[in-house]
Scaffold this motif. Structure first.
Motif, PDB file in Angstrom:
ATOM      1  N   THR A 317       0.810  -1.223   0.000  1.00  0.00           N
ATOM      2  CA  THR A 317       0.000   0.000   0.000  1.00  0.00           C
ATOM      3  C   THR A 317       0.841   1.270   0.000  1.00  0.00           C
ATOM      4  OG1 THR A 317      -0.169  -0.111   2.421  1.00  0.00           O
ATOM      5  CG2 THR A 317      -1.953  -1.104   1.139  1.00  0.00           C
ATOM      6  N   GLY A 318       2.046   1.242   0.561  1.00  0.00           N
ATOM      7  CA  GLY A 318       2.882   2.436   0.605  1.00  0.00           C
ATOM      8  C   GLY A 318       3.801   2.601  -0.587  1.00  0.00           C
ATOM      9  N   ASP A 319       3.683   1.737  -1.583  1.00  0.00           N
ATOM     10  CA  ASP A 319       4.564   1.745  -2.747  1.00  0.00           C
ATOM     11  C   ASP A 319       3.984   2.642  -3.834  1.00  0.00           C
ATOM     12  OD1 ASP A 319       6.281   1.239  -4.841  1.00  0.00           O
ATOM     13  OD2 ASP A 319       5.960  -0.934  -4.873  1.00  0.00           O
ATOM     14  N   TRP A 320       4.629   3.788  -4.093  1.00  0.00           N
ATOM     15  CA  TRP A 320       4.140   4.656  -5.172  1.00  0.00           C
ATOM     16  C   TRP A 320       4.975   4.484  -6.444  1.00  0.00           C
ATOM     17  CZ3 TRP A 320       7.559   8.320  -7.061  1.00  0.00           C
ATOM     18  CH2 TRP A 320       8.630   8.671  -6.233  1.00  0.00           C
ATOM     19  N   VAL A 341      -5.699 -16.677 -10.442  1.00  0.00           N
ATOM     20  CA  VAL A 341      -4.829 -15.579 -10.040  1.00  0.00           C
ATOM     21  C   VAL A 341      -5.260 -15.060  -8.680  1.00  0.00           C
ATOM     22  CG1 VAL A 341      -6.252 -13.862 -11.252  1.00  0.00           C
ATOM     23  CG2 VAL A 341      -3.865 -13.330 -10.706  1.00  0.00           C
ATOM     24  N   ALA A 342      -4.311 -14.616  -7.897  1.00  0.00           N
ATOM     25  CA  ALA A 342      -4.582 -13.943  -6.631  1.00  0.00           C
ATOM     26  C   ALA A 342      -3.764 -12.667  -6.585  1.00  0.00           C
ATOM     27  CB  ALA A 342      -4.205 -14.846  -5.456  1.00  0.00           C
ATOM     28  N   HIS A 343      -4.399 -11.609  -6.111  1.00  0.00           N
ATOM     29  CA  HIS A 343      -3.682 -10.360  -5.881  1.00  0.00           C
ATOM     30  C   HIS A 343      -3.637 -10.138  -4.383  1.00  0.00           C
ATOM     31  CE1 HIS A 343      -3.500  -5.685  -6.239  1.00  0.00           C
ATOM     32  NE2 HIS A 343      -2.365  -6.208  -5.816  1.00  0.00           N
ATOM     33  N   HIS A 344      -2.456 -10.258  -3.823  1.00  0.00           N
ATOM     34  CA  HIS A 344      -2.272 -10.161  -2.386  1.00  0.00           C
ATOM     35  C   HIS A 344      -1.715  -8.773  -2.052  1.00  0.00           C
ATOM     36  CE1 HIS A 344      -1.483 -11.340   1.681  1.00  0.00           C
ATOM     37  NE2 HIS A 344      -0.185 -11.150   1.557  1.00  0.00           N
ATOM     38  N   VAL A 345      -2.511  -7.951  -1.387  1.00  0.00           N
ATOM     39  CA  VAL A 345      -2.119  -6.586  -1.048  1.00  0.00           C
ATOM     40  C   VAL A 345      -1.663  -6.541   0.405  1.00  0.00           C
ATOM     41  CG1 VAL A 345      -2.835  -4.181  -0.920  1.00  0.00           C
ATOM     42  CG2 VAL A 345      -3.778  -5.675  -2.702  1.00  0.00           C
ATOM     43  N   ILE A 346      -0.468  -6.028   0.616  1.00  0.00           N
ATOM     44  CA  ILE A 346       0.122  -5.979   1.951  1.00  0.00           C
ATOM     45  C   ILE A 346       0.115  -4.546   2.466  1.00  0.00           C
ATOM     46  CG2 ILE A 346       2.253  -6.292   3.278  1.00  0.00           C
ATOM     47  CD1 ILE A 346       2.949  -8.590   1.376  1.00  0.00           C
ATOM     48  N   VAL A 395      -8.961  -9.558  -4.371  1.00  0.00           N
ATOM     49  CA  VAL A 395      -8.909  -8.104  -4.455  1.00  0.00           C
ATOM     50  C   VAL A 395      -8.982  -7.574  -3.025  1.00  0.00           C
ATOM     51  CG1 VAL A 395     -11.392  -7.756  -4.635  1.00  0.00           C
ATOM     52  CG2 VAL A 395      -9.854  -6.116  -5.689  1.00  0.00           C
ATOM     53  N   HIS A 396      -8.305  -6.467  -2.788  1.00  0.00           N
ATOM     54  CA  HIS A 396      -8.266  -5.890  -1.442  1.00  0.00           C
ATOM     55  C   HIS A 396      -9.430  -4.905  -1.333  1.00  0.00           C
ATOM     56  CE1 HIS A 396      -6.820  -3.683   2.057  1.00  0.00           C
ATOM     57  NE2 HIS A 396      -5.995  -4.665   2.290  1.00  0.00           N
ATOM     58  N   THR A 397     -10.444  -5.262  -0.543  1.00  0.00           N
ATOM     59  CA  THR A 397     -11.701  -4.516  -0.570  1.00  0.00           C
ATOM     60  C   THR A 397     -11.561  -3.069  -0.125  1.00  0.00           C
ATOM     61  OG1 THR A 397     -12.199  -5.369   1.634  1.00  0.00           O
ATOM     62  CG2 THR A 397     -13.104  -6.570  -0.236  1.00  0.00           C
ATOM     63  N   SER A 398     -10.572  -2.762   0.709  1.00  0.00           N
ATOM     64  CA  SER A 398     -10.432  -1.381   1.159  1.00  0.00           C
ATOM     65  C   SER A 398      -9.817  -0.491   0.091  1.00  0.00           C
ATOM     66  CB  SER A 398      -9.555  -1.316   2.416  1.00  0.00           C
ATOM     67  OG  SER A 398      -8.234  -1.689   2.126  1.00  0.00           O
ATOM     68  N   LEU A 399      -9.250  -1.126  -0.942  1.00  0.00           N
ATOM     69  CA  LEU A 399      -8.620  -0.356  -2.011  1.00  0.00           C
ATOM     70  C   LEU A 399      -9.401  -0.408  -3.320  1.00  0.00           C
ATOM     71  CD1 LEU A 399      -4.917  -1.366  -1.409  1.00  0.00           C
ATOM     72  CD2 LEU A 399      -5.944   0.832  -0.920  1.00  0.00           C
ATOM     73  N   PHE A 400     -10.023  -1.541  -3.590  1.00  0.00           N
ATOM     74  CA  PHE A 400     -10.740  -1.738  -4.843  1.00  0.00           C
ATOM     75  C   PHE A 400     -12.146  -2.218  -4.540  1.00  0.00           C
ATOM     76  CE2 PHE A 400      -6.286  -2.946  -5.394  1.00  0.00           C
ATOM     77  CZ  PHE A 400      -5.889  -1.943  -6.243  1.00  0.00           C
ATOM     78  N   SER A 401     -13.099  -1.395  -4.749  1.00  0.00           N
ATOM     79  CA  SER A 401     -14.485  -1.770  -4.431  1.00  0.00           C
ATOM     80  C   SER A 401     -15.237  -2.140  -5.687  1.00  0.00           C
ATOM     81  CB  SER A 401     -15.180  -0.634  -3.716  1.00  0.00           C
ATOM     82  OG  SER A 401     -15.147   0.542  -4.508  1.00  0.00           O
TER      83      SER A 401
END
Length: 401
Positions: A317-320, A341-346, A395-401
């Motif tokens: 999440t902190g990677d720009w 596929v899995a997208h794992h957001v840290i 998908v990381h629900t707090s980032l992609f709704s």
């Protein structure tokens, strides 16, 4: 842990630009025992080497005494060398053993310099394929890479879809965004405007473009850190009384403090110019900037359409530099193809460097994916209904709704 360390000639090599060199040597390290179906290729980041695990003994030819992913690769670790045969190859254009601008041109007896052919990420992939052929490895259980190494991993799914079962792309993207392209361009200009660069022909001189390379590396380090991590590390603090400025300062500047963040960047730059080649930095950043997964195809999904394995995307999440949104775009391309596929957001404040400095967050999902694919379970918390919630959220629900 036993390490197989060598440099192998893969013979004449034609680059994507159409130019050839008579002999491409590829430096690699390998760990574990090959059993026929357990090979894992690890792709290093921009200025990394083949020295991915363990500690050096004797003469260090990689430029990196400590392995860059030793917390991830090794016995009992996420990429377990008691289970997998792990190979890491230094890429063409680098200065860590594989042929690059600083290598001797056999036709002239002098370093190639800027006569070395333009290099692409696709060339990295083909050089790795040629190396694996020499090692007798027809196919890979997995290819894993972080940063531009993650682009390299995606390129394997594009170019050699039948040769790899699982692809792991960490803190990467299908292509760089304009902001990163701009910063890389400024970094290269810092090198090429250094008088000591001399058009790239500085190898036989007493002066190398260290100032330009140092500035380029400092720009890179700023890209790798997040605002939060810089605030935590440095704030606005002044450096210690004994801190010495690396670069000259204007007279008025001596009135103001030499800050902790400046001292850090100067230290990192000083260490980097001791181990890396300025021309190699030019070549490798252009390789990264030029990469576009969709090149030659209609879109990213079309580029990946022949791949029938499974994929794991990991982002922070902190990677720009390589954002979570960019990894999600790649995940969507796989989903469009019905590829598992899995997208794992840290969640992380460390910025782009998180894939290197937070092994405790990277290791568990990576190990599970290598073992079980997207069905792997790295349980860290529990959903409201008390049912286990996998870290392999699509998908990381707090980032992609």
């Amino acid at each position: 842990m036993e390490v197989e360390r060598d440099t192998i000639s893969v013979g004449e090599f034609e680059f994507e630009c159409g130019e050839s060199i008579p002999d491409l040597e590829v430096a690699y390290e390998a760990y574990g025992e090959f059993t026929g179906e357990n090979a894992v290729l690890v792709c290093h980041a921009l200025t990394g080497s083949s020295h991915v695990a363990g500690h050096r003994t004797g003469k260090d030819t990689s430029g990196q005494a400590r392995a860059w992913w030793d917390d991830i690769v090794g016995p009992g670790k996420a990429i377990d060398t008691t289970e997998y045969y792990v190979v890491c190859a230094n890429v063409p254009g680098s200065c860590y053993g594989t042929t690059g601008p600083a290598s001797e041109n056999p036709e002239t007896g002098e370093p190639y310099g800027t006569d070395f052919p333009a290099v692409t990420v696709g060339d990295w992939t083909e050089a790795q394929r040629r190396l694996l052929d020499e090692l007798g490895i027809p196919a890979l259980h997995a290819v894993v890479g972080g940063s531009v190494g993650g682009m390299n991993a995606l390129d394997w799914a594009k170019r050699h879809p039948d040769h790899v079962e699982r692809v792991v792309s960490i803190a990467a993207a299908a292509r760089l965004d304009p902001q990163c392209l701009a910063l890389d361009a400024v970094a290269r200009r810092a090198i090429t405007t250094d008088d000591a660069w001399q058009g790239g022909d500085y190898y036989d001189t007493d002066d190398e473009p260290t100032d330009g390379l140092a500035l380029a590396r400092q720009i890179g380090h700023i890209m790798y850190l997040s605002k939060a991590s810089m605030e935590q590390k440095f704030g606005r603090r002044a450096a210690g009384r004994d801190a010495m400025r690396t670069f000259p300062v204007d007279p008025a500047g001596t009135f103001f403090p030499y800050r902790d963040v400046e001292s850090y960047l100067d230290y990192q730059a000083e260490k980097f110019v001791e181990r890396f080649d300025a021309n190699a930095y030019l070549y490798l950043t252009r390789s990264m900037d030029n990469y576009d997964l969709a090149a030659g195809f209609e879109d990213d999904a079309d580029a990946l359409s022949a791949f029938e394995g499974e994929a794991l995307l990991m982002s922070f999440t902190g990677d720009w530099h390589f954002t979570t949104e960019q990894s999600e775009q790649v995940a969507e391309a796989f989903r469009d193809l019905d590829t598992p596929v899995a997208h794992h957001v840290i969640e992380s404040d460390h910025g782009h460097d998180a894939f290197l400095v937070e092994p405790e967050k990277v290791g568990p999902p990576l190990a599970d994916f290598l073992d079980s694919g997207v069905d792997g379970k790295a349980i860290t918390d529990t959903a409201e209904d008390d049912e286990p919630e996998s870290q392999f959220a699509p998908v990381h629900t707090s980032l992609f709704s």
